[in-house]
Write a protein that holds these residues in place. Sequence first.
Motif, PDB file in Angstrom:
ATOM      1  N   LEU B  62     -15.680  -1.358  51.830  1.00 58.44           N
ATOM      2  CA  LEU B  62     -16.501  -0.937  50.693  1.00 58.44           C
ATOM      3  C   LEU B  62     -17.252  -2.112  50.073  1.00 58.44           C
ATOM      4  N   ALA B  63     -16.622  -3.291  50.056  1.00 59.88           N
ATOM      5  CA  ALA B  63     -17.302  -4.472  49.514  1.00 59.88           C
ATOM      6  C   ALA B  63     -18.383  -4.947  50.479  1.00 59.88           C
ATOM      7  N   LEU B  64     -18.078  -4.859  51.785  1.00 62.29           N
ATOM      8  CA  LEU B  64     -19.057  -5.332  52.767  1.00 62.29           C
ATOM      9  C   LEU B  64     -20.269  -4.403  52.804  1.00 62.29           C
ATOM     10  N   ILE B  65     -20.046  -3.096  52.583  1.00 63.15           N
ATOM     11  CA  ILE B  65     -21.179  -2.170  52.454  1.00 63.15           C
ATOM     12  C   ILE B  65     -22.017  -2.574  51.243  1.00 63.15           C
ATOM     13  N   GLY B  66     -21.337  -2.976  50.151  1.00 66.77           N
ATOM     14  CA  GLY B  66     -22.052  -3.419  48.958  1.00 66.77           C
ATOM     15  C   GLY B  66     -22.887  -4.666  49.202  1.00 66.77           C
ATOM     16  N   PHE B  67     -22.520  -5.427  50.245  1.00 71.04           N
ATOM     17  CA  PHE B  67     -23.269  -6.642  50.581  1.00 71.04           C
ATOM     18  C   PHE B  67     -24.601  -6.296  51.246  1.00 71.04           C
ATOM     19  N   VAL B  68     -24.617  -5.232  52.062  1.00 69.84           N
ATOM     20  CA  VAL B  68     -25.840  -4.876  52.787  1.00 69.84           C
ATOM     21  C   VAL B  68     -26.684  -3.844  52.043  1.00 69.84           C
ATOM     22  N   VAL B  69     -26.083  -3.184  51.037  1.00 67.98           N
ATOM     23  CA  VAL B  69     -26.789  -2.130  50.301  1.00 67.98           C
ATOM     24  C   VAL B  69     -28.112  -2.597  49.691  1.00 67.98           C
ATOM     25  N   PRO B  70     -28.174  -3.813  49.085  1.00 67.47           N
ATOM     26  CA  PRO B  70     -29.456  -4.226  48.502  1.00 67.47           C
ATOM     27  C   PRO B  70     -30.581  -4.339  49.525  1.00 67.47           C
ATOM     28  N   PHE B  71     -30.234  -4.602  50.801  1.00 62.72           N
ATOM     29  CA  PHE B  71     -31.276  -4.671  51.821  1.00 62.72           C
ATOM     30  C   PHE B  71     -31.825  -3.272  52.111  1.00 62.72           C
ATOM     31  N   VAL B  72     -30.977  -2.252  51.910  1.00 63.85           N
ATOM     32  CA  VAL B  72     -31.396  -0.871  52.143  1.00 63.85           C
ATOM     33  C   VAL B  72     -32.329  -0.390  51.030  1.00 63.85           C
ATOM     34  N   TYR B  73     -31.926  -0.682  49.781  1.00 65.92           N
ATOM     35  CA  TYR B  73     -32.708  -0.193  48.641  1.00 65.92           C
ATOM     36  C   TYR B  73     -33.838  -1.144  48.256  1.00 65.92           C
ATOM     37  N   GLY B  74     -33.828  -2.340  48.781  1.00 64.95           N
ATOM     38  CA  GLY B  74     -34.785  -3.378  48.390  1.00 64.95           C
ATOM     39  C   GLY B  74     -34.130  -4.350  47.436  1.00 64.95           C
ATOM     40  N   THR B  75     -34.165  -5.646  47.809  1.00 67.71           N
ATOM     41  CA  THR B  75     -33.522  -6.675  46.970  1.00 67.71           C
ATOM     42  C   THR B  75     -34.384  -6.946  45.737  1.00 67.71           C
TER      43      THR B  75
ATOM     44  N   GLU C  60     -12.462   7.564  49.727  1.00 70.31           N
ATOM     45  CA  GLU C  60     -13.568   6.760  50.276  1.00 70.31           C
ATOM     46  C   GLU C  60     -14.894   7.519  50.191  1.00 70.31           C
ATOM     47  N   ALA C  61     -14.810   8.863  50.320  1.00 70.62           N
ATOM     48  CA  ALA C  61     -16.031   9.676  50.299  1.00 70.62           C
ATOM     49  C   ALA C  61     -16.833   9.455  49.027  1.00 70.62           C
ATOM     50  N   LEU C  62     -16.147   9.201  47.906  1.00 71.69           N
ATOM     51  CA  LEU C  62     -16.839   9.005  46.640  1.00 71.69           C
ATOM     52  C   LEU C  62     -17.755   7.791  46.681  1.00 71.69           C
ATOM     53  N   ALA C  63     -17.326   6.738  47.398  1.00 68.51           N
ATOM     54  CA  ALA C  63     -18.178   5.550  47.509  1.00 68.51           C
ATOM     55  C   ALA C  63     -19.351   5.829  48.443  1.00 68.51           C
ATOM     56  N   LEU C  64     -19.081   6.584  49.520  1.00 67.93           N
ATOM     57  CA  LEU C  64     -20.150   6.870  50.482  1.00 67.93           C
ATOM     58  C   LEU C  64     -21.194   7.792  49.854  1.00 67.93           C
ATOM     59  N   ILE C  65     -20.760   8.694  48.979  1.00 68.17           N
ATOM     60  CA  ILE C  65     -21.716   9.515  48.230  1.00 68.17           C
ATOM     61  C   ILE C  65     -22.574   8.608  47.339  1.00 68.17           C
ATOM     62  N   GLY C  66     -21.939   7.590  46.746  1.00 68.85           N
ATOM     63  CA  GLY C  66     -22.681   6.631  45.927  1.00 68.85           C
ATOM     64  C   GLY C  66     -23.717   5.865  46.723  1.00 68.85           C
ATOM     65  N   PHE C  67     -23.513   5.810  48.051  1.00 65.35           N
ATOM     66  CA  PHE C  67     -24.455   5.100  48.916  1.00 65.35           C
ATOM     67  C   PHE C  67     -25.738   5.907  49.114  1.00 65.35           C
ATOM     68  N   VAL C  68     -25.616   7.235  49.204  1.00 67.31           N
ATOM     69  CA  VAL C  68     -26.784   8.083  49.452  1.00 67.31           C
ATOM     70  C   VAL C  68     -27.430   8.596  48.161  1.00 67.31           C
ATOM     71  N   VAL C  69     -26.707   8.492  47.051  1.00 67.27           N
ATOM     72  CA  VAL C  69     -27.207   9.017  45.788  1.00 67.27           C
ATOM     73  C   VAL C  69     -28.572   8.451  45.391  1.00 67.27           C
ATOM     74  N   PRO C  70     -28.818   7.122  45.567  1.00 64.94           N
ATOM     75  CA  PRO C  70     -30.132   6.612  45.164  1.00 64.94           C
ATOM     76  C   PRO C  70     -31.289   7.246  45.940  1.00 64.94           C
TER      77      PRO C  70
END
Lengths: 75, 75, 75, 75, 75
Positions: B62-75, C60-70
């Motif tokens: 979950l933390a490592l996903i948080g590391f790449v997430v800004p590249f998905v949404y735009g840094t 874990e699903a709650l975090a993955l939902i947070g990934f697609v929410v934006p």
Amino acid sequence: MDVLAELTGSVGSIGYGLAAIGPGIGVGIVWAAYIQATARQPESAGLTRTYAFLGFALSEALALIGFVVPFVYGT
Amino acid sequence: MDVLAELTGSVGSIGYGLAAIGPGIGVGIVWAAYIQATARQPESAGLTRTYAFLGFALSEALALIGFVVPFVYGT
Amino acid sequence: MDVLAELTGSVGSIGYGLAAIGPGIGVGIVWAAYIQATARQPESAGLTRTYAFLGFALSEALALIGFVVPFVYGT
Amino acid sequence: MDVLAELTGSVGSIGYGLAAIGPGIGVGIVWAAYIQATARQPESAGLTRTYAFLGFALSEALALIGFVVPFVYGT
Amino acid sequence: MDVLAELTGSVGSIGYGLAAIGPGIGVGIVWAAYIQATARQPESAGLTRTYAFLGFALSEALALIGFVVPFVYGT
């Protein structure tokens, strides 16, 4: 130059601060478990020491990643 | 140039920092449980080791996903 | 050029980061319980494994939902 | 000079404040475990003292890193 | 001078407030452990008192550092 608020600094400091919350607690939990386990079963100290250092390192790493993250995204 | 506040940086740093709070605690809880379980029942160390690494990896992810997430949404 | 603040990035990153706090802790609690239960009653490992994976997946699903929410609300 | 809000200061203060949350709790957990372990098994006090100081130092370090971080990213 | 929002003050106050969260909990955990340990094993009170004060002081220090931090970074 118009200045809206006299705030200064980089949000990278906030990022590191947030990233240090979890590991600060997690590292404490790991060593607390090792202390209590060792006090109850002293003969298990050698067996579980590897996992105490492993758990500590894996948790602490998340804060250290938070230290370098602002250089990746831009400070 | 008008500047509203002299703040710099990317909010991606804040995003990673927040995403690292939970896993930092979760990883500590998993290894603490493995240390205490191994100290009490040393013969169970092999049986539960798989789940210790599984629980650690699934939480840390979950933390490592948080590391790449800004590249998905735009840094 | 008027600049409000030299901050960049999408608040979607902050949203995911917040959404990952709970699951990061919750997943750790689920696997910690499974490790301790299996160590004490090894014969129960098969019976409770289903629920360990169920509890992990639902948290874990709650975090993955947070990934697609934006993407739903606009990044 | 136009001023939008009369807020002053550096966000580095917020960064340190956040970085002190986790270690503040983690250090407490480590010493609580050492106190309870020593009270129950006084003979284990010498064996676990090393790990109490180790766990305390490794957790506290995260807050002290948060103290110097703003100098790295710019206060 | 145009003022857009009637907010005043320094973010240093927010920084100290955040820095007081962790030690506030951590100090409570330390004394709770000392109280329970002393109630169960009254003869251990003298042995663990040193560590109760040590753990309390080391956790409390993080909040006191948060008090002076804004003077370092600029209030």
